[in-house]
Scaffold this active site. Structure first.
Site, mmCIF file in Angstrom:
data_model
loop_
_atom_site.group_PDB
_atom_site.id
_atom_site.type_symbol
_atom_site.label_atom_id
_atom_site.label_comp_id
_atom_site.label_asym_id
_atom_site.label_seq_id
_atom_site.Cartn_x
_atom_site.Cartn_y
_atom_site.Cartn_z
ATOM 1 C CE LYS A 46 7.063 30.257 42.820
ATOM 2 N NZ LYS A 46 8.140 30.904 42.066
ATOM 3 C CD GLN B 24 8.287 34.356 40.565
ATOM 4 O OE1 GLN B 24 8.151 33.709 41.586
ATOM 5 N NE2 GLN B 24 8.285 33.794 39.366
ATOM 6 C CG ASP C 166 13.862 29.671 42.758
ATOM 7 O OD1 ASP C 166 12.903 28.875 42.707
ATOM 8 O OD2 ASP C 166 13.733 30.907 42.644
#
Ligand code: NDP
Length: 282
Positions: free
Chosen positions: A49, A93, A116
């Site tokens: 990412k 994460q 997200d």
């Protein structure tokens, strides 16, 4: 339906948009990426990412915290990032260590920085069919189906898996695209028969190669979201590619399919968040 070339094209397009917007705004979009602990899978995802951000001209700010970090310390970091005007997106994460409550952490991220798309405000807006930051993997699936010109409207779509990060949001997005949607899960009776009703079969269960030709109607489009390691340590999907490929009209590979789209959508979400926060029209 390959993700590699498509995701690269989308990332390049996002990169060009970032250049234009940054000149207008006099600043660049910024994404904060938080990792807790040393899980090798998480390290790989986080590095991918960050690298993709840098290539697209998005500033990435990495925070790698030890496994022992307390929930309060993590919340304090998120609070600081929520206030930071250089940061337009915050990603924590998952999974987190057991002593940290994931839902509390997700709720602590400002909804407008929730790239997200997991915050209850964004989940609620999605289910109401309103504009919001979309969860990356489901958004990537829709982008892929559209790029490969697979019709969605009026199609019968069966989704196997009802998780909050994939199954439920992809069901909402397919509904928004006017598909007729069935959500199947571990208690579904006669799963193969339910799956065979699908024009579009989307599988997100986390069971290596469980879905075989007996689950697929001839000519169906099959999207494999699963990322698993088989007994030989090889990365495989939830779909048995060799069994399903002769039956399906289109099928996503693993690796090289949906996973790459997820990162491309994360970049797009960061740019969307940047536009909203900085008051820019894309
Ligand atoms: P979860 O474990 O959160 O959910 C799995 C779902 O599958 C549950 O709803 C479960 O049903 C259902 N399920 C499990 N076993 C069966 C079965 N035998 N028959 C029918 N349904 C079953 O998984 P995630 O949604 O987080 O992830 C699914 C897969 O997708 C994983 O392989 C993951 O690594 C991958 N993934 C890939 C991403 C990408 O970028 N490509 C992003 C996110 C995930 P029940 O609810 O009844 O327990």
């Amino acid at each position: 339906m390959r993700g590699k070339e498509l995701a690269a094209r989308l990332r390049a397009k996002t990169g060009a948009t970032v250049e234009q917007l940054s000149q207008r705004a006099g600043k660049r979009p910024g994404l904060a990426v938080i990792q807790v602990g040393e899980d090798p899978g998480s390290t790989l995802y986080v590095n991918n990412k960050k690298k993709a951000c840098e290539e697209a001209g998005i500033r990435s700010y990495g925070y790698h915290l030890p496994d022992s970090v307390s929930q309060l310390e993590l919340l304090a970091l998120i609070d600081q990032l929520n206030q930071d005007s250089k940061v337009h997106g915050i990603l924590c994460q998952l999974p987190l260590p057991d002593h940290i409550d994931e839902f509390t952490i997700i709720c602590a991220i400002k909804p407008e920085k929730d790239v997200d798309g997991f915050h209850p405000v964004n989940v609620g807006l999605l289910s109401l069919g309103r504009d919001c930051l979309l969860p990356c993997t489901p958004a990537g699936i829709i982008a892929m189906l559209k790029a490969y010109e697979q019709p969605i409207k009026g199609q019968r779509c069966v989704i196997v898996g009802r998780s909050n990060i994939v199954g439920k949001p992809i069901a909402q997005l397919m509904l928004r695209e006017h598909a007729t949607v069935t959500l199947a899960h571990s208690r579904t009776r006669d799963l193969p028969a339910v799956c065979r009703e699908a024009d579009i079969l989307i599988v997100a269960i986390g069971k290596p190669q469980m879905i075989t030709a007996e689950h697929v109607k001839p000519g169906a489009v099959v999207v494999d979201v699963g990322i698993n390691r088989n007994e030989q340590g090889k990365v495989v999907g939830d779909v048995d590619f060799n069994s399903v490929e002769p039956v399906a009209s289109a099928l996503t590979p693993v690796p090289g399919g949906v996973g790459l789209m997820t990162v491309a959508m994360l970049l797009q979400n960061t740019v969307d968040a940047f536009c909203r926060i900085e008051g820019l029209t894309p």
